[in-house]
Design a protein around this motif. Structure first.
Motif, PDB file in Angstrom:
ATOM      1  N   ILE A 186      12.187  53.305  42.966  1.00 26.71           N
ATOM      2  CA  ILE A 186      10.782  53.342  42.548  1.00 26.71           C
ATOM      3  C   ILE A 186       9.860  53.376  43.763  1.00 26.71           C
ATOM      4  O   ILE A 186       8.720  53.840  43.688  1.00 26.71           O
ATOM      5  N   ARG A 187      10.355  52.919  44.877  1.00 25.16           N
ATOM      6  CA  ARG A 187       9.530  52.978  46.104  1.00 25.16           C
ATOM      7  C   ARG A 187       9.236  54.434  46.484  1.00 25.16           C
ATOM      8  O   ARG A 187       8.219  54.712  47.129  1.00 25.16           O
ATOM      9  N   VAL A 188      10.118  55.367  46.071  1.00 31.45           N
ATOM     10  CA  VAL A 188       9.974  56.768  46.449  1.00 31.45           C
ATOM     11  C   VAL A 188       9.573  57.646  45.269  1.00 31.45           C
ATOM     12  O   VAL A 188       8.709  58.514  45.393  1.00 31.45           O
ATOM     13  N   PHE A 189      10.190  57.397  44.099  1.00 31.78           N
ATOM     14  CA  PHE A 189       9.973  58.258  42.938  1.00 31.78           C
ATOM     15  C   PHE A 189       9.370  57.456  41.782  1.00 31.78           C
ATOM     16  O   PHE A 189       9.736  56.296  41.570  1.00 31.78           O
ATOM     17  N   PRO A 190       8.499  58.076  40.982  1.00 33.08           N
ATOM     18  CA  PRO A 190       8.043  57.430  39.742  1.00 33.08           C
ATOM     19  C   PRO A 190       9.185  57.407  38.727  1.00 33.08           C
ATOM     20  O   PRO A 190      10.153  58.171  38.856  1.00 33.08           O
ATOM     21  N   PRO A 191       9.107  56.552  37.705  1.00 32.85           N
ATOM     22  CA  PRO A 191      10.206  56.446  36.731  1.00 32.85           C
ATOM     23  C   PRO A 191      10.596  57.781  36.104  1.00 32.85           C
ATOM     24  O   PRO A 191      11.790  58.041  35.901  1.00 32.85           O
ATOM     25  N   ALA A 192       9.631  58.631  35.785  1.00 32.12           N
ATOM     26  CA  ALA A 192       9.958  59.912  35.149  1.00 32.12           C
ATOM     27  C   ALA A 192      10.848  60.761  36.051  1.00 32.12           C
ATOM     28  O   ALA A 192      11.771  61.433  35.578  1.00 32.12           O
ATOM     29  N   GLU A 193      10.602  60.722  37.352  1.00 36.16           N
ATOM     30  CA  GLU A 193      11.406  61.534  38.265  1.00 36.16           C
ATOM     31  C   GLU A 193      12.786  60.914  38.479  1.00 36.16           C
ATOM     32  O   GLU A 193      13.779  61.633  38.607  1.00 36.16           O
ATOM     33  N   VAL A 194      12.866  59.600  38.513  1.00 32.74           N
ATOM     34  CA  VAL A 194      14.182  58.956  38.604  1.00 32.74           C
ATOM     35  C   VAL A 194      15.028  59.367  37.410  1.00 32.74           C
ATOM     36  O   VAL A 194      16.205  59.723  37.547  1.00 32.74           O
ATOM     37  N   ARG A 195      14.411  59.306  36.222  1.00 34.55           N
ATOM     38  CA  ARG A 195      15.153  59.705  35.006  1.00 34.55           C
ATOM     39  C   ARG A 195      15.611  61.156  35.109  1.00 34.55           C
ATOM     40  O   ARG A 195      16.755  61.479  34.791  1.00 34.55           O
ATOM     41  N   ALA A 196      14.739  62.045  35.558  1.00 30.64           N
ATOM     42  CA  ALA A 196      15.090  63.458  35.636  1.00 30.64           C
ATOM     43  C   ALA A 196      16.209  63.710  36.642  1.00 30.64           C
ATOM     44  O   ALA A 196      17.004  64.643  36.471  1.00 30.64           O
ATOM     45  N   ARG A 197      16.291  62.901  37.695  1.00 29.37           N
ATOM     46  CA  ARG A 197      17.293  63.111  38.742  1.00 29.37           C
ATOM     47  C   ARG A 197      18.648  62.497  38.416  1.00 29.37           C
ATOM     48  O   ARG A 197      19.595  62.639  39.191  1.00 29.37           O
ATOM     49  N   LEU A 198      18.768  61.797  37.279  1.00 27.41           N
ATOM     50  CA  LEU A 198      20.027  61.135  36.960  1.00 27.41           C
ATOM     51  C   LEU A 198      21.154  62.108  36.639  1.00 27.41           C
ATOM     52  O   LEU A 198      22.315  61.702  36.579  1.00 27.41           O
ATOM     53  N   ASP A 199      20.855  63.387  36.406  1.00 24.78           N
ATOM     54  CA  ASP A 199      21.930  64.349  36.228  1.00 24.78           C
ATOM     55  C   ASP A 199      22.793  64.436  37.484  1.00 24.78           C
ATOM     56  O   ASP A 199      23.968  64.813  37.410  1.00 24.78           O
ATOM     57  N   ASP A 200      22.207  64.094  38.622  1.00 26.04           N
ATOM     58  CA  ASP A 200      22.948  64.086  39.887  1.00 26.04           C
ATOM     59  C   ASP A 200      23.044  62.658  40.413  1.00 26.04           C
ATOM     60  O   ASP A 200      22.860  62.389  41.598  1.00 26.04           O
ATOM     61  N   ARG A 201      23.371  61.739  39.535  1.00 29.14           N
ATOM     62  CA  ARG A 201      23.317  60.314  39.876  1.00 29.14           C
ATOM     63  C   ARG A 201      24.295  59.934  40.989  1.00 29.14           C
ATOM     64  O   ARG A 201      24.055  58.992  41.741  1.00 29.14           O
ATOM     65  N   LEU A 202      25.423  60.615  41.084  1.00 34.12           N
ATOM     66  CA  LEU A 202      26.409  60.235  42.089  1.00 34.12           C
ATOM     67  C   LEU A 202      25.881  60.473  43.499  1.00 34.12           C
ATOM     68  O   LEU A 202      26.266  59.773  44.439  1.00 34.12           O
ATOM     69  N   SER A 203      25.025  61.462  43.656  1.00 32.15           N
ATOM     70  CA  SER A 203      24.397  61.699  44.958  1.00 32.15           C
ATOM     71  C   SER A 203      23.116  60.888  45.118  1.00 32.15           C
ATOM     72  O   SER A 203      22.692  60.591  46.238  1.00 32.15           O
ATOM     73  N   LEU A 204      22.503  60.501  43.987  1.00 29.26           N
ATOM     74  CA  LEU A 204      21.218  59.799  44.022  1.00 29.26           C
ATOM     75  C   LEU A 204      21.372  58.313  44.304  1.00 29.26           C
ATOM     76  O   LEU A 204      20.626  57.739  45.100  1.00 29.26           O
ATOM     77  N   LEU A 205      22.340  57.682  43.648  1.00 33.20           N
ATOM     78  CA  LEU A 205      22.452  56.226  43.690  1.00 33.20           C
ATOM     79  C   LEU A 205      23.401  55.813  44.810  1.00 33.20           C
ATOM     80  O   LEU A 205      24.593  55.540  44.593  1.00 33.20           O
ATOM     81  N   THR A 206      22.858  55.764  46.014  1.00 32.75           N
ATOM     82  CA  THR A 206      23.651  55.450  47.211  1.00 32.75           C
ATOM     83  C   THR A 206      23.026  54.314  48.009  1.00 32.75           C
ATOM     84  O   THR A 206      23.352  54.133  49.184  1.00 32.75           O
ATOM     85  N   ASN A 207      22.144  53.552  47.370  1.00 32.66           N
ATOM     86  CA  ASN A 207      21.351  52.554  48.097  1.00 32.66           C
ATOM     87  C   ASN A 207      21.752  51.135  47.732  1.00 32.66           C
ATOM     88  O   ASN A 207      20.925  50.302  47.373  1.00 32.66           O
ATOM     89  N   GLY A 208      23.063  50.847  47.806  1.00 26.56           N
ATOM     90  CA  GLY A 208      23.509  49.478  47.567  1.00 26.56           C
ATOM     91  C   GLY A 208      23.089  48.559  48.701  1.00 26.56           C
ATOM     92  O   GLY A 208      22.591  48.991  49.744  1.00 26.56           O
ATOM     93  N   TRP A 209      23.303  47.235  48.497  1.00 29.11           N
ATOM     94  CA  TRP A 209      22.933  46.274  49.550  1.00 29.11           C
ATOM     95  C   TRP A 209      23.712  46.566  50.828  1.00 29.11           C
ATOM     96  O   TRP A 209      24.901  46.857  50.801  1.00 29.11           O
ATOM     97  N   ARG A 210      23.057  46.454  51.959  1.00 30.31           N
ATOM     98  CA  ARG A 210      23.656  46.827  53.248  1.00 30.31           C
ATOM     99  C   ARG A 210      24.945  46.048  53.535  1.00 30.31           C
ATOM    100  O   ARG A 210      25.916  46.604  54.064  1.00 30.31           O
ATOM    101  N   LEU A 211      24.971  44.772  53.177  1.00 30.92           N
ATOM    102  CA  LEU A 211      26.128  43.938  53.500  1.00 30.92           C
ATOM    103  C   LEU A 211      27.124  43.824  52.361  1.00 30.92           C
ATOM    104  O   LEU A 211      28.075  43.050  52.427  1.00 30.92           O
ATOM    105  N   ALA A 212      26.918  44.597  51.302  1.00 31.60           N
ATOM    106  CA  ALA A 212      27.849  44.566  50.174  1.00 31.60           C
ATOM    107  C   ALA A 212      29.166  45.215  50.568  1.00 31.60           C
ATOM    108  O   ALA A 212      29.262  45.950  51.553  1.00 31.60           O
ATOM    109  N   ASP A 213      30.213  44.925  49.781  1.00 33.95           N
ATOM    110  CA  ASP A 213      31.473  45.627  49.977  1.00 33.95           C
ATOM    111  C   ASP A 213      31.223  47.124  49.943  1.00 33.95           C
ATOM    112  O   ASP A 213      30.313  47.605  49.258  1.00 33.95           O
ATOM    113  N   GLN A 214      32.069  47.872  50.617  1.00 38.28           N
ATOM    114  CA  GLN A 214      31.887  49.322  50.693  1.00 38.28           C
ATOM    115  C   GLN A 214      31.803  49.951  49.307  1.00 38.28           C
ATOM    116  O   GLN A 214      30.992  50.831  49.062  1.00 38.28           O
TER     117      GLN A 214
END
Length: 803
Positions: A226-254
């Motif tokens: 949400i810091r970058v995209f409004p909710p409508a655009e996040v929803r629209a980009r979920l067709d490519d979610r595997l490339s989109l959702l890459t922002n896990g916690w820095r110290l989390a397991d790989q």
């Protein structure tokens, strides 16, 4: 304080949202067993819930808590050494004891949390089988994508957080009640502190959570976007979610740093056969049973005995999810993210063309009865309806080419949509396929038939008749009597809709000749009763009654509820003409008693009940039923003026008898009723002969079971445990029950159930034995009728699927 190994302190830095019922149930379970395993798909929050449970135990000073993370461990010696160190036991290599925490009231009670066991199940099993017998005061909570399968193990399966109903008009209020949305809001505000849920963005946020299946890990990642995209655009980009959702916690397991890594971890744990089946299942967005899964498996054999075992294994490993809220054969689905990952792997392995080919072949086999048989059996329709999502998906894959099977699959898709109401673009899709030039296919008539039915339902008589004429001429050329007879029934209904009684009768007579030629008793009976309908309209009551009485027993035995509905309504109309009100009311009521999925648009029966109520001077009920009929949809065609004259007479009598304020209130009460609440109202009167079982018929078996447990005073979590389903499933059932019955709370559900129990002991009025019956409905029935809404008159047109 507790001890944590390789995992940091028990206190978490982010807030814990939702899972209230789960925490209550887990706490209860934990005090009754020594080994509790939390299972669930990737990203569902098993680790976080286990740590919250452990923290709760620690704060209540029940026991000392020890956490051991196993994600990086692979060998039994490593696991044994790590656990013994954590427990302060002597290790075989002489490693000193870990420092013990401050003493508790009962110092010997300890809780061991083993996190991420799925890749070392055998090793954990061996270790625990030694550890638990020798440590009687030790309890273990394990997290894994599948159970450890040890004696005494209790398994708790996690599903996604509660989701909102984003299809309704109250998106904002629905979202504010959803744990999934509340988690999204909480995490979004960590990057945009002033982010608010509004009427404008609520639907987008709700759809994001729904498309992510309520899973906390991807929802948190999406929320931080949400810091970058409004909710409508996040929803629209979920067709490519595997490339989109890459922002896990820095110290989390790989594997927790991206959605792809989380899914890859589980995929790598599967054996080659399980991976192959998973890739094949990714072409099935509409879910699947054992037969469909076998059809798309690598060898394409629907008789493959190993498919059942593989499906069970994938279910146990939380890769596929069983549908727990439906009756009938077992069906499963891939969560949307896992399906996307599986499809990506399918393409990478160059298996997509062959797999889609097997799917199309399978669906074609299911759809073959549409062009070979006069009447489609209910079991075939149910099977096709279950594959609705897969039909649409396979059809869109076929459309770029010229494969003639797209005509048949398009017809099958329209067929299953005609009963619940077609999607807005289905006729457009059919028209596009018909215009592509596949002229010589034997499947073309099926597509033309369904296009005609859809156009007629939308009131486009010219288009409907054009398609119907083409289909009839094609089938006459092929000489296939079964499909030709069905097309003639459709065209007859279209003619009747527009007042061409002569042409409608001519088509019925031609269809009757085919029935005699085929020696098809059911077809003959339908045509004879169809012709008797016109005798009724022309005042030939004796002849109509004679035909109807002759064929009623046969039709009652052989036609499904959706066909029998129109027949019974005509029987009720005939009884009205004879001024036999009890018989008329019994027939109209019986026509509404079919299963809920077979009673869409029963406006004609409601209008019939309104006429009965008017003649019995129950005028408020008259206007409520007429208002409900107007709300629910168009009635079947009744020679237009003939039926409308009787309905309007009932309305006028009620308006004249009631004060204007009471009349208006009654009419608006009918307009405000939801579809299935309408049926509950119509069936709820003792005068209609409705019993408690009639009203219960509006609910599925599982909904009735949930209702009974609500009456017992059980919470959602307790109901879920009793029925072995998720809390989210119970919430969905209760929402459906309230919507179906027009009730506002759990207390009202309990009161409704108590009323049904009371009604069940009353004597019920049975419908008459074989008596006047109505015109039999073909596969598709075209309808058009007018009805006043308040003081205005409007014309209602459409096509209703009867077969």
């Amino acid at each position: 304080m507790g001890t944590a190994v390789d995992g940091g302190p028990l206190t978490q830095l982010s807030s814990f949202v939702g899972r209230t019922d789960e925490m209550v149930e887990l706490s209860r379970l934990l005090h009754g067993v020594r080994l509790l395993t939390l299972t669930g798909p990737a990203g569902v929050g098993k680790t976080r819930l286990a740590l919250e449970l452990a923290g709760q135990e620690q704060r209540s000073r029940h026991c000392e808590v020890i956490v051991v993370k196993l994600a990086t461990l692979t060998h039994i010696d490593q696991i044994r050494r790590q656990i013994l160190i954590a427990l302060g036991e002597p290790a075989e290599d002489g490693v000193p004891r870990a420092p013990r925490a401050a003493p508790y009231a009962n110092e010997s009670e300890r809780l061991l949390v083993l996190d991420d066991c799925e890749h070392v199940l055998d090793e954990c099993g061996l270790m625990l089988s030694e550890l638990l017998p020798s440590h009687p005061y030790l309890r273990v909570v394990a997290t894994s994508r599948e159970p450890l399968r040890l004696p005494g193990e209790a398994m708790f399966s996690l599903s996604g957080l509660a989701l909102p109903d984003v299809d309704g008009d109250s998106s904002l209020s629905e979202c504010l009640r959803s744990d999934a949305v509340l988690l999204f809001l909480d995490r979004a505000r960590t990057v945009v502190p002033d982010f608010q849920l509004t009427q404008e963005n609520a639907r987008h946020v709700g759809e994001i959570c729904v498309r992510l299946d309520g899973l906390p890990l991807p929802i948190e990642m999406a929320a931080r976007l949400i810091r970058v995209f409004p909710p409508a655009e996040v929803r629209a980009r979920l067709d490519d979610r595997l490339s989109l959702l890459t922002n896990g916690w820095r110290l989390a397991d790989q594997r927790h740093q991206s959605l792809r890594a989380s899914l890859q971890w589980g995929y790598d744990l599967l054996n080659p056969a399980e991976r192959s089946l998973l890739r094949g299942l990714s072409v099935l967005p509409g879910g699947f049973g054992f037969d469909t899964a076998a059809a798309v498996a690598a060898d394409g054999s629907a008789a493959e005995p190993g498919t059942s075992e593989l499906l069970i294994a994938l279910s146990v490993k939380s890769v596929i999810t069983p549908y727990t809220d439906q009756d009938g054969p077992a069906r499963f689905r891939l969560l949307e993210s896992m399906r996307g990952f599986g499809h990506e792997r399918l393409v990478a392995e160059s298996e997509d063309t062959e797999t889609y080919g097997r799917l199309v072949t399978w669906l074609t086999q299911l759809s073959e009865p549409l062009h070979r048989e006069t009447f489609i059996q209910p079991a075939v329709l149910r099977h096709l309806a279950a594959e609705h999502g897969n039909l649409a998906h396979a059809l869109h894959w076929l459309i770029p080419g010229t494969d003639e099977r797209q005509l048949l699959l398009a017809g099958a898709l329209a067929t299953v949509e005609l009963s619940p109401g077609p999607a807005d673009d289905t006729l457009t899709l059919l028209s596009h396929i018909l215009d592509r030039g596949i002229e010589s296919s034997p499947y073309r008539s099926v597509a033309l038939e369904c296009a005609a039915a859809l156009a007629g339902r939308q009131g486009d008589y010219g288009t409907a008749m054009r398609y119907a004429e083409q289909a009839v001429e094609l089938e006459r050329g092929y000489g296939r009597d079964p499909l030709l007879s069905r097309l003639l029934l459709l065209r007859s209904a279209l003619h009747e809709t527009h007042g061409d009684q002569g042409s409608a009768v001519a088509d019925l007579r031609e269809c009757l000749k085919i029935g005699h030629r085929l020696r098809d008793e059911t077809l003959t009976a339908l045509c004879r009763v169809g012709l008797a309908r016109y005798q009724l309209l022309n005042g030939e009551l004796g002849r109509a009654e004679q035909v109807i009485e002759e064929f009623l027993p046969l039709l009652r035995m052989r036609v499904p509820p959706r066909w029998l509905h129109a027949v019974l309504v005509t029987a009720g109309a005939l009884a009205l003409e004879k001024d036999d009100l009890p018989t008329a009311e019994a027939y109209f009521t019986e026509s509404l008693r079919g299963p809920a999925e077979h009673t869409r648009g029963p406006a004609d029966a409601l209008q019939g009940l309104a006429i009965v109520a008017a003649r019995a001077h129950r005028f408020e009920r008259v206007l409520q039923l007429i208002g409900a009929a107007e709300q629910i949809g168009p009635p079947a065609s009744w020679g237009d003026a003939w039926w409308r004259e009787r309905v309007n007479a009932a309305r006028s009598a009620a308006l004249k008898a009631l004060p204007p304020n009471r009349a208006g209130a009654s009419l608006e009460a009918g307009h405000a009723m939801r579809h299935r609440h309408v049926l509950a109202f119509a069936l709820g009167s003792q005068a209609t002969g409705a019993t408690a079982e009639d009203s219960d018929g509006l609910l599925s078996k599982r909904e009735r079971d949930v209702t009974a447990l609500v009456v017992e005073g059980l919470t959602n979590r307790q109901i879920a445990a009793r029925m072995h389903v998720s809390v989210r499933t119970v919430e969905t059932h209760i929402r459906h029950i309230r919507t179906t019955l027009g009730l506002r709370s759990r207390a009202h559900i309990a009161a409704w159930a108590a009323e049904r129990r009371t009604a069940a002991v009353r004597p019920a009025v049975s419908p008459p034995s074989p008596g006047p019956l109505a015109e039999a409905a073909p596969l598709v029935w075209v309808s058009t009728a007018g009805a006043d809404r308040s003081s205005r008159s409007r014309e209602l047109r459409g096509v209703r699927r009867i077969g």
